[in-house]
Design an enzyme around this catalytic site. Structure first.
Site, short mmCIF file in Angstrom:
data_model
loop_
_atom_site.label_atom_id
_atom_site.label_comp_id
_atom_site.label_asym_id
_atom_site.label_seq_id
_atom_site.Cartn_x
_atom_site.Cartn_y
_atom_site.Cartn_z
N ALA A 76 -3.15 29.57 -14.54
CA ALA A 76 -4.54 29.86 -14.86
C ALA A 76 -4.63 30.96 -15.90
CB ALA A 76 -5.29 30.28 -13.59
N VAL A 77 -5.53 30.78 -16.83
CA VAL A 77 -5.83 31.79 -17.85
C VAL A 77 -7.36 31.90 -17.91
CG1 VAL A 77 -5.66 32.40 -20.30
CG2 VAL A 77 -3.74 31.26 -19.17
N GLU A 109 1.66 19.16 -11.78
CA GLU A 109 0.63 18.14 -11.72
C GLU A 109 -0.64 18.74 -12.32
OE1 GLU A 109 2.27 15.41 -8.16
OE2 GLU A 109 0.63 16.77 -7.65
N ASN A 114 -7.64 17.24 -18.15
CA ASN A 114 -7.64 18.70 -18.31
C ASN A 114 -7.28 19.07 -19.75
OD1 ASN A 114 -6.93 21.49 -18.23
ND2 ASN A 114 -6.53 21.33 -16.04
N TYR A 120 0.61 21.95 -22.30
CA TYR A 120 1.79 21.45 -21.61
C TYR A 120 2.63 20.55 -22.52
CZ TYR A 120 -0.57 23.15 -17.42
OH TYR A 120 -1.19 23.92 -16.49
#
Length: 164
Positions: A76-77, A109, A114, A120
């Protein structure tokens, strides 16, 4: 760019929850509860990394090792710090620690739609599977999860290999 990456532990649950509250939209059902995070942090093979800008926590990664694979459980950012390489720095740190622990690949996952998929993929992750209806959002909708994998090379001389 971020000022610092550091290790975390159960005592950082407030920082985890503050970042998660800002980073995850409740409509998608991706965020964890404090109890889930604390339960995971109490297990062997689990480690936590934080990204900080001064005294402000702006991101974290929660990961675990399972035999010769590592799993990036949460990344998370905070929204106002996205697009600055923080997520990538946390991924890179996670992969280095995983390699130092003997992992051959890093799994994660992620919701199929997203926006972080670009980060990624740029880091080298490739899709290896899909879980239909994996995420159950507050809006009543279910969304698929993609399983991604990043091959990593084991380097016992890595300076982070002794990190938890």
């Amino acid at each position: 760019m971020i000022a610092a990456l550091r290790e975390g532990n159960e005592g950082d649950i407030g920082a985890i929850m503050a970042v998660m509250e800002q980073a995850f939209d409740p409509a998608f059902g991706e965020a964890w509860t404090a109890g889930q995070c604390l339960g995971m942090l109490s297990l062997p093979g689990v480690w936590l990394s934080f990204a900080e800008d001064g005294d402000r926590t702006i991101g974290f990664a929660l990961s675990r090792l399972l035999v010769d694979e590592a799993e990036l459980l949460l990344l998370a950012v905070v929204p106002d710090s996205r697009g600055k390489g923080i997520g990538r720095a946390l991924i890179d740190r996670t992969a280095r620690i995983a390699a130092g622990k003997g992992a051959r690949r890093l799994l994660l996952e992620v919701r199929h739609d997203n926006p972080a998929l670009g980060v990624y993929r740029a880091a080298g992750f490739a899709e290896i599977g899909r879980r239909c209806g994996y995420y159950h959002g507050a809006d009543g909708m279910t969304r698929d999860a993609l399983t991604l994998a990043l091959p990593i090379e084991v380097d016992p001389s890595d300076a982070l290999s002794t990190a938890p």
